[in-house]
Design a protein around this motif. Structure first.
Motif, PDB file in Angstrom:
ATOM      1  N   LYS A   3      25.334 -30.925 -16.922  1.00 43.67           N
ATOM      2  CA  LYS A   3      25.511 -29.832 -16.209  1.00 43.67           C
ATOM      3  C   LYS A   3      25.539 -30.035 -14.807  1.00 43.67           C
ATOM      4  O   LYS A   3      26.339 -29.455 -14.021  1.00 43.67           O
ATOM      5  CB  LYS A   3      24.761 -28.868 -17.001  1.00 43.67           C
ATOM      6  N   MET A   7      28.410 -29.539 -11.864  1.00 42.12           N
ATOM      7  CA  MET A   7      28.191 -28.593 -10.743  1.00 42.12           C
ATOM      8  C   MET A   7      28.379 -29.241  -9.350  1.00 42.12           C
ATOM      9  O   MET A   7      28.202 -28.557  -8.311  1.00 42.12           O
ATOM     10  CB  MET A   7      26.827 -27.991 -10.818  1.00 42.12           C
ATOM     11  N   THR A  98      18.146 -16.994 -14.740  1.00 43.14           N
ATOM     12  CA  THR A  98      19.124 -16.413 -15.654  1.00 43.14           C
ATOM     13  C   THR A  98      19.243 -14.978 -15.346  1.00 43.14           C
ATOM     14  O   THR A  98      20.597 -14.440 -14.979  1.00 43.14           O
ATOM     15  CB  THR A  98      18.803 -16.694 -16.884  1.00 43.14           C
ATOM     16  N   THR A 195      18.614 -24.022 -25.934  1.00 41.07           N
ATOM     17  CA  THR A 195      19.583 -25.063 -25.336  1.00 41.07           C
ATOM     18  C   THR A 195      20.580 -25.567 -26.184  1.00 41.07           C
ATOM     19  O   THR A 195      21.670 -26.164 -25.812  1.00 41.07           O
ATOM     20  CB  THR A 195      18.578 -26.189 -24.871  1.00 41.07           C
ATOM     21  N   PRO A 198      24.648 -23.309 -26.618  1.00 39.36           N
ATOM     22  CA  PRO A 198      25.844 -23.699 -25.810  1.00 39.36           C
ATOM     23  C   PRO A 198      26.459 -24.784 -26.441  1.00 39.36           C
ATOM     24  O   PRO A 198      27.842 -24.814 -26.161  1.00 39.36           O
ATOM     25  CB  PRO A 198      25.290 -23.846 -24.453  1.00 39.36           C
ATOM     26  N   GLU A 204      32.692 -19.799 -21.242  1.00 36.94           N
ATOM     27  CA  GLU A 204      32.139 -18.683 -20.395  1.00 36.94           C
ATOM     28  C   GLU A 204      32.322 -17.396 -21.083  1.00 36.94           C
ATOM     29  O   GLU A 204      31.728 -16.521 -20.451  1.00 36.94           O
ATOM     30  CB  GLU A 204      32.565 -18.937 -19.021  1.00 36.94           C
ATOM     31  N   ASP A 213      24.887 -19.291 -19.959  1.00 43.91           N
ATOM     32  CA  ASP A 213      24.299 -20.492 -20.429  1.00 43.91           C
ATOM     33  C   ASP A 213      23.025 -20.715 -19.330  1.00 43.91           C
ATOM     34  O   ASP A 213      23.361 -21.162 -18.245  1.00 43.91           O
ATOM     35  CB  ASP A 213      25.053 -21.612 -20.488  1.00 43.91           C
ATOM     36  N   ARG A 216      23.124 -24.051 -17.594  1.00 39.73           N
ATOM     37  CA  ARG A 216      24.187 -24.200 -16.334  1.00 39.73           C
ATOM     38  C   ARG A 216      23.725 -23.383 -15.122  1.00 39.73           C
ATOM     39  O   ARG A 216      24.040 -24.003 -14.020  1.00 39.73           O
ATOM     40  CB  ARG A 216      25.470 -23.418 -16.929  1.00 39.73           C
ATOM     41  N   ALA A 219      20.967 -25.680 -13.106  1.00 40.25           N
ATOM     42  CA  ALA A 219      21.996 -26.797 -12.868  1.00 40.25           C
ATOM     43  C   ALA A 219      22.324 -26.499 -11.482  1.00 40.25           C
ATOM     44  O   ALA A 219      22.547 -27.148 -10.476  1.00 40.25           O
ATOM     45  CB  ALA A 219      22.938 -27.471 -13.628  1.00 40.25           C
ATOM     46  N   ARG A 220      23.294 -25.231 -11.582  1.00 44.06           N
ATOM     47  CA  ARG A 220      23.849 -24.890 -10.146  1.00 44.06           C
ATOM     48  C   ARG A 220      22.783 -24.438  -9.278  1.00 44.06           C
ATOM     49  O   ARG A 220      23.081 -24.880  -8.154  1.00 44.06           O
ATOM     50  CB  ARG A 220      24.688 -23.480 -10.536  1.00 44.06           C
TER      51      ARG A 220
END
Length: 233
Positions: A3, A7, A98, A195, A198, A204, A213, A216, A219-220
């Motif tokens: 991920k 990204m 999140t 985890t 997903p 999405e 997620d 994700r 990671a972004r």
């Protein structure tokens, strides 16, 4: 790891970001079992030990790719060990990131479905974080938690955790069923708060409802923090 790579905007191998994927699962006891009271050993100590080893490798920021590990009895224990040892490591909080993402990206949504492990539900992890942000958590019924969500993740014959990373059709069907269940309870978006989930629901959006997620999102955030010019979206 995948991920983070997804990204990152790159033109060649050398432009990918430097990161450490540290995986020693045998040393960390089951987080849900600890939170349920079925295990006495707090996984937070082993998690802190692995974060310390990462710091020794030069890592300055990290995220734990496990939602349940962010329950206060575990996460705060790990932070306490790091602080006592003077280890300066920025540790992103998967749950808080999140919820913040939801507030900014889905500002009109108020009711958020949460699908996760029994430990996640028992700890009140997402319910408390969502409530603090003025949002409402929509949780599956106790029967659905055990017979559908828990089974999709843990069932010996077909669970995602027990099938070597291969998502069985049964696990996928159960995950989809759980999404539909919380949507029927009024959820306007759904957090896949484990985890493994997903892997069964990679979209999405699923049947018109946003799927979130946390891994994700984390990671972004990591890419945006350190290499904003390379963020792929």
């Amino acid at each position: 790891a995948g991920k983070i790579i997804a990204m990152t905007r790159t033109g060649c191998d050398q432009e990918h970001l430097s990161f450490v994927l540290f995986s020693m699962p045998g040393d960390i006891s089951d987080r849900s079992a600890y939170l349920r009271g079925d295990a006495v050993k707090n996984p937070g100590y082993a998690i802190a030990g692995q974060l310390e080893k990462m710091s020794e490798l030069g890592v300055t920021s990290a995220v734990i790719a496990c939602n349940t590990a962010h329950a206060s009895p575990i996460f705060d224990t790990a932070l306490g060990v790091l602080k006592d040892k003077g280890i300066k490591l920025q540790l992103l909080h998967l749950v808080n990131e999140t919820v913040e993402h939801i507030r900014h990206v889905l500002p009109a949504i108020q009711k958020i479905g949460v699908l996760g492990t029994q430990g996640t539900y028992r700890s009140g992890l997402y319910g408390e974080a969502l409530a603090a942000a003025g949002l409402q958590a929509v949780l599956p019924s106790h029967a659905i938690r055990e017979e559908v969500v828990h089974a999709a993740i843990y069932a010996p014959a077909y669970g995602i955790k027990t099938s070597g990373g291969v998502v069985t059709e049964k696990a996928r069907e159960l995950a989809h069923s759980a999404v539909r269940h919380v949507r029927e309870q009024g959820a306007q978006a759904i957090i896949l708060a484990c985890t493994e989930l997903p892997l069964a629901i990679a979209e999405e959006q699923f049947e018109g409802i946003p799927i979130i997620d946390p891994a994700r999102i984390a990671a972004r955030k990591l890419v945006k923090l350190y290499y904003p010019d390379r963020l792929a979206e």
